[in-house]
Design an enzyme around this catalytic site. Structure first.
Site, PDB file in Angstrom:
ATOM      1  N   ASN A 153       0.846  -1.191   0.000  1.00  0.00           N
ATOM      2  CA  ASN A 153       0.000   0.000   0.000  1.00  0.00           C
ATOM      3  C   ASN A 153       0.878   1.236   0.000  1.00  0.00           C
ATOM      4  OD1 ASN A 153      -2.306  -1.524   0.256  1.00  0.00           O
ATOM      5  ND2 ASN A 153      -2.742  -0.938   2.361  1.00  0.00           N
ATOM      6  N   HIS A 154       0.333   2.350  -0.445  1.00  0.00           N
ATOM      7  CA  HIS A 154       1.026   3.618  -0.305  1.00  0.00           C
ATOM      8  C   HIS A 154       0.956   4.048   1.149  1.00  0.00           C
ATOM      9  CE1 HIS A 154       2.179   4.940  -4.197  1.00  0.00           C
ATOM     10  NE2 HIS A 154       0.981   4.846  -4.706  1.00  0.00           N
TER      11      HIS A 154
END
Ligand code: CTP
Ligand code: CA
Length: 225
Positions: free
Chosen positions: A34-35
């Site tokens: 994920n960012h």
């Protein structure tokens, strides 16, 4: 110097914090993630330590220095984060879940690098759901005070309140992205069962350390209440 003069509003409190993304390997060289820069979680760890708390920070893969006085444990996957957090959550007064945990992981891990050669089609991957760390901590017999985070792209208040109820937690901190993700400044929305309130109060932006300090003041008040 500013750090030294922070009021010790969390003296004697033990805080457990998750931060950063998790990384779910597909094979030895690839994975899904994920960012998340980890900046908000690390700022909270720093602010909590400044406020006199004993802080344990469970961090996914990020490139950030450990705040002074903070005990840090590095993990890679959501399952490792879960296995690290759950056994010690009960020994903490507060759990702050800022981590952007990958919701799914590849159902199987290839021992060797998956090669293109000889494949007629791109491979497909079956995914399996990761455990919800925050929901698991909140459902302990004697849970710490649980603070969730919700990064949304739309309908912030509705999504945040739904998560509050679904995970059975007293407080969730919302923010709208993706414009603010990874940036130093942010604007938060504190949501509990009865009310919601922007931070900063005028709905403007502030740097993550300023927000983290304000959040620790808020937390101290809620713990005392
Ligand atoms: N969280 C967690 N473990 C997970 C997923 C989420 O501890 N496996 C925590 C996050 O750290 C955050 C909160 O739950 O504090 C909300 O995460 P979010 O991803 O917004 O919620 P989800 O329930 O996963 O919903 P969705 O991704 O579908 O919006
Ligand atoms: Ca999620």
């Amino acid at each position: 110097l500013v750090a030294f003069f922070q009021p010790k509003v969390l003296a004697g409190r033990r805080l457990l914090i998750t931060a950063g993304p998790t990384f779910e390997p597909i094979d030895p060289v690839r994975g899904i993630t994920n960012h998340s820069s980890g900046k908000m979680g690390f700022a909270i760890a720093r602010a909590a330590a400044e406020a006199g708390a004993q802080v344990t920070l469970v961090a996914g893969p990020v490139h950030l220095p450990t705040p002074r006085g903070v005990r840090r444990i590095d993990v890679m996957t959501a399952q490792q984060m879960f296995d690290t957090v759950l056994p010690q959550a009960g020994q903490h007064d507060v759990f702050v879940a800022t981590a952007a945990v990958a919701d799914w992981r590849p159902a199987s891990l290839s021992e060797h690098k998956i090669k293109k050669e000889g494949k007629k089609q791109a491979p497909t991957f079956e995914l399996t759901e990761n455990p919800d760390i925050l929901a698991a901590v909140a459902s302990l017999a004697q849970p710490p005070y649980c603070v969730g985070f919700a990064a949304e792209s739309e309908q912030l208040l509705a999504h945040a309140r739904a998560k509050l109820l679904r995970k059975r937690i007293p407080l969730i901190v919302g923010n709208l992205g993706p414009a603010t993700f990874g940036r130093d400044d942010n604007s938060l929305l504190l949501v509990d069962a009865h009310s919601e309130r922007p931070l900063p109060a005028d709905g403007s932006q502030a740097d993550k350390l300023t927000l983290a300090r304000a959040l620790m003041t808020e937390l101290a008040q809620r713990l005392a209440a």
